[in-house]
Design a protein around this motif. Structure first.
Motif, short mmCIF file in Angstrom:
data_model
loop_
_atom_site.label_atom_id
_atom_site.label_comp_id
_atom_site.label_asym_id
_atom_site.label_seq_id
_atom_site.Cartn_x
_atom_site.Cartn_y
_atom_site.Cartn_z
N LEU A 118 -69.13 25.59 -19.54
CA LEU A 118 -68.81 25.30 -18.29
C LEU A 118 -68.89 24.10 -17.24
N GLN A 119 -68.56 22.91 -17.08
CA GLN A 119 -68.57 22.92 -15.76
C GLN A 119 -68.12 22.55 -14.43
N SER A 120 -69.01 22.33 -13.54
CA SER A 120 -68.11 22.58 -12.20
C SER A 120 -67.46 20.84 -11.93
N ALA A 121 -66.42 20.68 -11.27
CA ALA A 121 -65.25 19.46 -11.14
C ALA A 121 -64.77 19.83 -9.64
N ARG A 122 -64.43 18.66 -9.17
CA ARG A 122 -63.57 18.52 -8.31
C ARG A 122 -63.12 17.81 -8.45
N ILE A 123 -61.25 18.19 -8.31
CA ILE A 123 -60.40 17.43 -8.26
C ILE A 123 -59.52 17.60 -7.09
N MET A 124 -58.03 16.94 -6.87
CA MET A 124 -57.58 16.95 -6.08
C MET A 124 -56.51 18.09 -6.38
N VAL A 125 -56.34 19.03 -5.22
CA VAL A 125 -54.95 20.15 -5.26
C VAL A 125 -54.54 20.20 -3.71
N SER A 168 -59.67 18.23 -2.19
CA SER A 168 -60.55 18.31 -2.98
C SER A 168 -60.85 19.81 -3.66
N THR A 169 -60.58 20.12 -4.32
CA THR A 169 -61.24 21.47 -4.92
C THR A 169 -62.48 22.11 -5.85
N ALA A 171 -58.64 15.61 -13.94
CA ALA A 171 -59.07 13.88 -13.26
C ALA A 171 -60.43 13.98 -12.50
N ARG A 172 -61.23 14.22 -11.94
CA ARG A 172 -62.09 14.24 -11.13
C ARG A 172 -62.19 12.63 -9.49
N VAL A 173 -62.49 13.54 -9.23
CA VAL A 173 -61.76 13.04 -7.92
C VAL A 173 -63.15 11.70 -7.70
#
Length: 70
Positions: A41-48, A52-53, A68-70
């Motif tokens: 597992l990797q932490s990723a920032r995404i747009m919701v 950004s979450t 899709a990463r931010v």
């Protein structure tokens, strides 16, 4: 946070380590000890909703382009 992918819901799998020694008494020859396999597992920032979450995503989902990463 749990050890689970936010996209595909992949979780740890359980199993046993088995020694492959073929000499000695039966108790020493093939003891089975518990183990578990953890997802990568990797932490990723995404747009919701235009915010950004931060979520945890497995590398298979990242490589497949499901996130899709931010």
């Amino acid at each position: 946070m749990s050890i689970e992918c936010a996209i595909c819901k992949k979780k740890p799998q359980f199993g046993q380590n088995i020694r492959h020694v073929h000499s000695g008494s039966w108790a020493l020859r093939a003891p089975r000890t518990k183990r578990r396999w953890l997802p990568n597992l990797q932490s990723a920032r995404i747009m919701v909703d235009n915010q950004s979450t931060k979520i945890k995503v497995c590398t298979k989902c990242l490589k497949a382009g499901k996130v899709a990463r931010v």
